[in-house]
Design a protein around this motif. Structure first.
Motif, short mmCIF file in Angstrom:
data_model
loop_
_atom_site.label_atom_id
_atom_site.label_comp_id
_atom_site.label_asym_id
_atom_site.label_seq_id
_atom_site.Cartn_x
_atom_site.Cartn_y
_atom_site.Cartn_z
N THR A 5 0.83 -1.47 0.07
CA THR A 5 0.09 0.01 0.06
C THR A 5 0.72 1.11 -0.02
O THR A 5 1.67 1.41 0.74
CB THR A 5 -0.98 0.08 1.23
N GLN A 6 0.80 2.11 -0.80
CA GLN A 6 1.29 3.28 -1.32
C GLN A 6 0.37 4.40 -0.90
O GLN A 6 -0.76 4.54 -1.29
CB GLN A 6 1.93 3.54 -2.53
N THR A 7 0.78 5.58 -0.14
CA THR A 7 0.05 6.91 0.21
C THR A 7 0.85 8.06 -0.14
O THR A 7 2.28 7.81 0.47
CB THR A 7 -0.66 6.78 1.52
N PRO A 8 0.60 9.15 -0.29
CA PRO A 8 -0.45 9.18 -1.40
C PRO A 8 -0.49 8.80 -2.48
O PRO A 8 0.65 8.29 -3.05
CB PRO A 8 -0.69 10.99 -1.21
N LYS A 9 -1.53 9.06 -3.47
CA LYS A 9 -1.65 8.60 -4.94
C LYS A 9 -1.06 9.55 -5.82
O LYS A 9 -0.48 9.33 -6.71
CB LYS A 9 -2.95 7.93 -5.24
N PHE A 10 -1.26 10.95 -5.29
CA PHE A 10 -1.03 11.96 -6.23
C PHE A 10 -0.43 13.09 -5.20
O PHE A 10 -0.93 13.09 -4.01
CB PHE A 10 -2.02 12.45 -6.80
N GLN A 11 0.66 13.82 -5.53
CA GLN A 11 0.99 14.92 -4.68
C GLN A 11 1.85 15.90 -5.62
O GLN A 11 2.61 15.62 -6.55
CB GLN A 11 2.15 14.34 -3.56
N VAL A 12 1.55 16.94 -5.38
CA VAL A 12 2.17 18.31 -5.92
C VAL A 12 3.18 19.11 -4.86
O VAL A 12 2.48 19.29 -3.70
CB VAL A 12 1.00 19.19 -6.52
N LEU A 13 4.25 19.42 -5.08
CA LEU A 13 5.26 19.77 -4.15
C LEU A 13 5.84 21.04 -4.82
O LEU A 13 5.96 21.02 -6.13
CB LEU A 13 6.37 18.92 -3.77
N LYS A 14 6.20 22.21 -3.98
CA LYS A 14 6.87 23.36 -4.39
C LYS A 14 8.25 22.87 -4.29
O LYS A 14 8.58 22.20 -3.42
CB LYS A 14 6.70 24.56 -3.84
N THR A 15 9.33 23.57 -5.16
CA THR A 15 10.48 23.34 -4.98
C THR A 15 11.16 23.59 -3.70
O THR A 15 10.60 24.54 -3.14
CB THR A 15 11.46 24.33 -6.13
N GLY A 105 1.56 2.81 -7.08
CA GLY A 105 2.29 4.16 -7.23
C GLY A 105 1.74 5.39 -6.90
O GLY A 105 0.48 5.47 -6.35
N THR A 106 2.96 6.37 -6.66
CA THR A 106 2.65 7.50 -6.05
C THR A 106 3.05 8.54 -7.24
O THR A 106 4.32 8.61 -7.84
CB THR A 106 3.39 8.10 -4.94
N ARG A 107 2.14 9.30 -7.76
CA ARG A 107 2.66 10.28 -8.97
C ARG A 107 2.89 11.72 -8.44
O ARG A 107 2.13 12.53 -7.86
CB ARG A 107 1.44 10.21 -10.08
N LEU A 108 3.92 12.12 -8.49
CA LEU A 108 4.87 13.26 -7.45
C LEU A 108 4.76 14.37 -8.89
O LEU A 108 5.74 14.05 -9.94
CB LEU A 108 5.79 12.99 -6.87
#
Lengths: 111, 114
Positions: A5-15, A105-108
């Motif tokens: 189990t992977q969390t989160p599935k999606f993530q947006v980060l700032k530099t 997967g986690t899409r980062l």
């Protein structure tokens, strides 16, 4: 049996931001690994672990930290996110002599 | 330095025909090889494996061949079906995966046309 189990599935980060990608398995597997998948590059090994308390570097470890305090969990830490770390991250686990079972997967995205 | 190479990014095959996916490796210490299949937005799933003591392993429609002297392995799918359309990765490790370090190739996208 949830598998990996992977969390989160999606993530947006700032530099420059930091974050931890979580990975947990309930199959009592000894081995756990983190991979990143990029177009044309396949799956590249970031870090792996052969048991609790033991980790080692893979092909592309820079910018990532891992620890394995329990058999079940293998979190991946991004210390200071960079746009080059935009990718899809997969966690996997295995027993000796077995094929790896992968998470979904986690899409980062790092902006 | 890419230790596991899949030189064909894509392959298109007609339904019912044979699909042959190829993989080359450079590290002579590798002794355990695997093939994975990946659909979009999902994790890879294990397909078939072979250890270096064998030169062939078969599982239903899937057969993996290993040529140690050429450092080459191939996956044959017979007959190919539209549901086989996916990205296929080959992978290799040392010591029958006792090291936990599995190295993957770049992948080959298979398209099976009806």
């Amino acid at each position: 049996n949830a598998g990996v189990t992977q969390t989160p599935k999606f993530q947006v980060l700032k530099t420059g931001q930091s974050m931890t990608l979580q990975c947990a398995q309930d199959m009592n597997h000894e081995y756990m690994s983190w991979y990143r998948q990029d177009p044309g590059m396949g799956l590249r090994l970031i870090h792996y672990s052969v048991g609790a308390g033991i980790t080692d570097q893979g092909e592309v470890p820079n910018g990532y930290n891992v620890s394995r305090s329990t058999t079940e969990d293998f979190p991946l830490r991004l210390l200071s996110a960079a746009p080059s770390q935009t990718s899809v991250y997969f966690c996997a686990s295995s027993f000796t002599g077995g094929g790896y079972t992968f998470g979904s997967g986690t899409r980062l995205t790092v902006v | 330095d890419q230790q596991v190479k899949q030189n064909s990014p894509s392959l298109s095959v007609q339904e019912g025909r044979i699909s042959i996916l190829n993989c080359d490796y450079t590290n002579s210490m590798f002794d355990y090889f695997l093939w994975y299949k990946k659909y979009p937005a999902e994790g890879p799933t294990f397909l078939i494996s072979i250890s270096s003591i064998k030169d062939k392993n078969e599982d239903g429609r899937f057969t993996v061949f290993l040529n140690k002297s050429a450092k080459h392995l191939s996956l044959h799918i017979v007959p190919s079906q539209p549901g086989d359309s996916a990205v296929y990765f080959c992978a290799a490790s040392v010591s029958y995966n006792q090291g936990g370090k599995l190295i993957f190739g770049q992948g080959t996208e298979l398209s099976v046309k009806p």
